[in-house]
Design a protein around this motif. Sequence first.
Motif, PDB file in Angstrom:
ATOM      1  N   THR A 292       0.847  -1.189   0.000  1.00 55.44           N
ATOM      2  CA  THR A 292       0.000   0.000   0.000  1.00 55.44           C
ATOM      3  C   THR A 292       0.880   1.235   0.000  1.00 55.44           C
ATOM      4  OG1 THR A 292      -1.708  -1.159   1.249  1.00 55.44           O
ATOM      5  CG2 THR A 292      -1.840   1.234   1.185  1.00 55.44           C
ATOM      6  N   LYS A 304      -3.437   6.870  -4.124  1.00 58.59           N
ATOM      7  CA  LYS A 304      -3.195   5.666  -3.334  1.00 58.59           C
ATOM      8  C   LYS A 304      -3.193   4.451  -4.242  1.00 58.59           C
ATOM      9  CE  LYS A 304      -4.937   3.397   0.888  1.00 58.59           C
ATOM     10  NZ  LYS A 304      -5.981   3.472   1.945  1.00 58.59           N
ATOM     11  N   SER A 305      -2.286   3.528  -3.955  1.00 58.75           N
ATOM     12  CA  SER A 305      -2.209   2.265  -4.681  1.00 58.75           C
ATOM     13  C   SER A 305      -2.234   1.120  -3.678  1.00 58.75           C
ATOM     14  CB  SER A 305      -0.933   2.198  -5.522  1.00 58.75           C
ATOM     15  OG  SER A 305      -0.753   0.896  -6.060  1.00 58.75           O
ATOM     16  N   THR A 307      -1.856  -2.986  -3.857  1.00 60.34           N
ATOM     17  CA  THR A 307      -1.563  -4.199  -4.614  1.00 60.34           C
ATOM     18  C   THR A 307      -1.561  -5.366  -3.644  1.00 60.34           C
ATOM     19  OG1 THR A 307      -0.119  -2.896  -6.062  1.00 60.34           O
ATOM     20  CG2 THR A 307       0.048  -5.300  -6.207  1.00 60.34           C
ATOM     21  N   GLN A 341      -5.516  -5.179  -7.749  1.00 57.52           N
ATOM     22  CA  GLN A 341      -4.828  -3.895  -7.854  1.00 57.52           C
ATOM     23  C   GLN A 341      -5.872  -2.789  -7.856  1.00 57.52           C
ATOM     24  OE1 GLN A 341      -1.421  -2.781  -8.061  1.00 57.52           O
ATOM     25  NE2 GLN A 341      -2.582  -0.912  -7.661  1.00 57.52           N
ATOM     26  N   GLU A 342      -5.699  -1.835  -6.962  1.00 59.30           N
ATOM     27  CA  GLU A 342      -6.592  -0.682  -6.906  1.00 59.30           C
ATOM     28  C   GLU A 342      -5.772   0.592  -6.906  1.00 59.30           C
ATOM     29  OE1 GLU A 342     -10.481   1.043  -4.467  1.00 59.30           O
ATOM     30  OE2 GLU A 342      -9.408  -0.720  -3.722  1.00 59.30           O
ATOM     31  N   PHE A 343      -6.168   1.527  -7.756  1.00 60.93           N
ATOM     32  CA  PHE A 343      -5.605   2.873  -7.753  1.00 60.93           C
ATOM     33  C   PHE A 343      -6.710   3.836  -7.350  1.00 60.93           C
ATOM     34  CE2 PHE A 343      -2.969   0.751 -11.046  1.00 60.93           C
ATOM     35  CZ  PHE A 343      -1.718   0.932 -10.464  1.00 60.93           C
ATOM     36  N   TYR A 359     -10.061  -0.526 -10.402  1.00 58.63           N
ATOM     37  CA  TYR A 359      -9.885  -1.760  -9.640  1.00 58.63           C
ATOM     38  C   TYR A 359      -9.789  -2.930 -10.596  1.00 58.63           C
ATOM     39  CZ  TYR A 359     -10.752  -5.540  -6.310  1.00 58.63           C
ATOM     40  OH  TYR A 359     -10.649  -6.683  -5.555  1.00 58.63           O
TER      41      TYR A 359
END
Length: 723
Positions: A292, A304-305, A307, A341-343, A359
């Motif tokens: 994160t 924010k990322s 993974t 994976q979320e950005f 996402y």
Amino acid sequence: MTSYKFHAQPLALAVALAGGVALPAAADIALEEVVVTAQKREQSLQEVPVAVTAIGEDALLQNGVTDITDVQKLSPNTTLQVGRGTNSTLTAFIRGIGQQDPLWGFEPGVGIYVDDVYIARPQGAVMDVLDIERIEVLRGPQGTLYGKNTIGGAVKYVTKRMDEDRMTLSGALGSYNQRDIKVAGSKEVGNGVYIGGAVASFQRDGYGENVRTGKDQYDKDVLSARLAVEFSPSDTVWIRVAADQTTDNSSPKHGYRMNADLTAAEPLSNIYDTESNMLHENSVETRGASLTAEWQVSDSVVVKSITAYREGETETAIDFDSVNRPDFDVPAFYEDDQLTQEFQLNWEGDNANLVSGLYYYDGTATGAFDAVLGFINLTQQVAGTVDTKSLSAYAHYNWQFAPDWNLSLGGRYTQDTKEAEVFKANFIGTYSPLFAEKYNPGQPPAVYLNTLTDYTNDDTWSRFTPHLGLDYKINGDLMVYATYSSGFKSGGFDMRGDASTLPSTVDGFDPETVDTFEMGVKSDLFDNRLRLNAAAFYAGYTDMQVTVQAFNPGGGFSSAVLNAGEARIQGLELEASLAITENLLANMTLGYADAEFIEFMSGGVDVADERDMQNTPDTTAMLQLNYTWPMANGAELVINPTLSYRADTQIFETPSQLDQEAYTLFDMSATFYSSDDKWQLSLVGKNLTNEEYRVAGYNFGGAFVTGFYGAPRTVALAGNYHF
């Protein structure tokens, strides 16, 4: 120390203001602010136009919360229970929506999140509380911010950030030889670089036994560990790398045979006992890692990322008949893995803010089981794999368009693609070659007879799930809101599908959808001494995925999952907390759910009038007092008695012997805090009146009826020491 620092459960206004009696003035008595991240940004609970319960560290300790199922009583219209035949598989329902069947290929209806990482499978989701800052329960569809499979709601674990050197040693001794130990902490190893984590062992003997062998039933043998590194390479960047693993080697949990066996006149006397012939080990392992990173681009923009990778393996032995013969035995294994994976991009303006993101999910779930039907000398083997790829984009915009008025607009577009391989075949004899060596050693495996299902297929579904909300602050202590939210649960393929009796099973089933309208109020009254939050909701539940299973006249069983249901669910929720005096808090939750099938197609006939929503009591309630007794040396003793009530509950949609009548549980704890706050000691009693209540079961046409039960009366002495 004030009890329930982060607690949002509460006491009914009727109790708070019985007879219209005004509260005595006391300027130093007030409830503390509760901070949540229900909308993926930090906000005060009272400013969030969402029905959410937040349970903080003190409340978790004082309620003796050891795993996620203990949260059930603290949130209205919520069911969180250990699934049938298991110790670590979660059955979750909120407002009548969830998923009881943990088979691979099916999706849950309540999303479970650990630090914003989605846990896709229910196996291993009965997570123990380990270095948790708070747990949040979001009720109603969260399709915009949290995506598919949150049509009932979401449960969020929020772990502690590391910002100091600390070490905590915890332990518990209790009934049934309970012996738990936990070590958690963090250490600054460089300039702003922290390393920390936790390790815990949870051990307990069984509530019952296999009367044939003397082996434990309902025991616990769990080892969990978590490791994390947090650091800030600059003033604007924060990074966390975390990994965790949990191993559950508890014994297989077989059911209590409720109907008389052919060789026995009456069922066993102890509901936790069994006569199962399946003496094999049970194992559930889950592990994962995440990265994160947060970047404060400017005063108003944060990127924010998140993974994450997770995987799990389960080997289990399920005895449907729970007698000492292989009448209906099911050895099984499940495996799953997921990459997510979320950005996120969060923007904060003077009178508006935006939470947006992309996402991606890539997961595989596979498994196999034998349905060993010894009474007809037949085994059906089911095996298959489902590969899922999901991509979505979302945005949630809040705009204060006038003083005290706020408009929220949101939407999420999701595309799901699934590819499934499904195989089902009949074998003459007991145990197919896949399981015979382990479960029937020294005996020849069953002989292949014929194939019922053997196909590979794929499908793609796309959905847009909107959100619209309006809230108005009548004054600084009172807000009213109205929202519309939509969500969907993913479509898929029935792993048990029998193409020989239902050829259309190869086409799979479509997503189910929920559209919910909600009106609510958030209020802090009488100088913040009474917190009263309420919500009324109406949900239209369409294209419901209905599972129908039956024995075939020629032998074996068949399964069908169809979009054959439609329901409406409406209800009320009330949460309140009252500071009666400086040392006495009263808390209450009340949930009412009126759920009704509008359509339920079975065999081409609408049987809606003969079906009811499963795991959805029409009333849930909790009443709790929290008294802090200050001592002369600065120490405190907190007494915490709790009554929790659940109305009649139907385990499956069809009424049966399994259905549970209304019951009330009485829990009580006493927690001592030292004057320097370095150690706490708690005496926790649960189900002190020793109520017997079913939480799950199996019923195959009355031939095999087996029940699984909640914990009996237990008492534990638990302690924490902070170095």
